[in-house]
Design a protein around this motif. Sequence first.
Motif, PDB file in Angstrom:
ATOM      1  N   UNK A  82       0.528   4.634   2.990  1.00  0.00           N
ATOM      2  CA  UNK A  82       1.567   5.039   3.935  1.00  0.00           C
ATOM      3  C   UNK A  82       1.991   3.861   4.816  1.00  0.00           C
ATOM      4  N   UNK A  83       1.074   2.944   5.106  1.00  0.00           N
ATOM      5  CA  UNK A  83       1.382   1.806   5.973  1.00  0.00           C
ATOM      6  C   UNK A  83       2.237   0.745   5.291  1.00  0.00           C
ATOM      7  N   UNK A  84       2.321   0.795   3.959  1.00  0.00           N
ATOM      8  CA  UNK A  84       3.101  -0.216   3.245  1.00  0.00           C
ATOM      9  C   UNK A  84       4.589   0.001   3.439  1.00  0.00           C
ATOM     10  N   UNK A  85       5.311  -1.118   3.403  1.00  0.00           N
ATOM     11  CA  UNK A  85       6.765  -1.066   3.497  1.00  0.00           C
ATOM     12  C   UNK A  85       7.328  -0.613   2.154  1.00  0.00           C
ATOM     13  N   UNK A  86       8.349   0.199   2.196  1.00  0.00           N
ATOM     14  CA  UNK A  86       8.970   0.691   0.978  1.00  0.00           C
ATOM     15  C   UNK A  86       9.609  -0.454   0.208  1.00  0.00           C
ATOM     16  N   UNK A 140       4.674 -11.231   1.314  1.00  0.00           N
ATOM     17  CA  UNK A 140       3.941 -12.208   2.108  1.00  0.00           C
ATOM     18  C   UNK A 140       3.283 -11.514   3.274  1.00  0.00           C
ATOM     19  N   UNK A 141       2.247 -12.137   3.765  1.00  0.00           N
ATOM     20  CA  UNK A 141       1.603 -11.651   4.977  1.00  0.00           C
ATOM     21  C   UNK A 141       0.965 -10.301   4.799  1.00  0.00           C
ATOM     22  N   UNK A 195      -1.813  -5.600   2.145  1.00  0.00           N
ATOM     23  CA  UNK A 195      -1.869  -4.164   1.898  1.00  0.00           C
ATOM     24  C   UNK A 195      -1.773  -3.842   0.417  1.00  0.00           C
ATOM     25  N   UNK A 196      -1.004  -4.637  -0.321  1.00  0.00           N
ATOM     26  CA  UNK A 196      -0.890  -4.427  -1.756  1.00  0.00           C
ATOM     27  C   UNK A 196      -2.221  -4.695  -2.459  1.00  0.00           C
TER      28      UNK A 196
END
Length: 78
Positions: A21-25, A47-48, A53-54
């Motif tokens: 859920x915290x990942x950017x779409x 990046x970053x 998270x990935x």
Amino acid sequence: MITVLEILVVILSLVLIGVVVAQKSKTQGMGAGFGGGAEDLFGSRARGMDAFLSKLTIILSILFAVLTLILGRLMNTY
């Protein structure tokens, strides 16, 4: 032993849900299909925090699968 693994699987599943859920779409919805997402399609790299998270998602999902298989084996059910 089984109870400890069950608790670990539940905690791991909740952490995995939080990380996903915290990942950017990575998609921009329907608008990307009509010419709005070309910059993301060509040459964009994570990046970053996105990369972290990935990688964390991959590690947690593998750990979740392994623990679930071990738990299933100990309970003699597949």
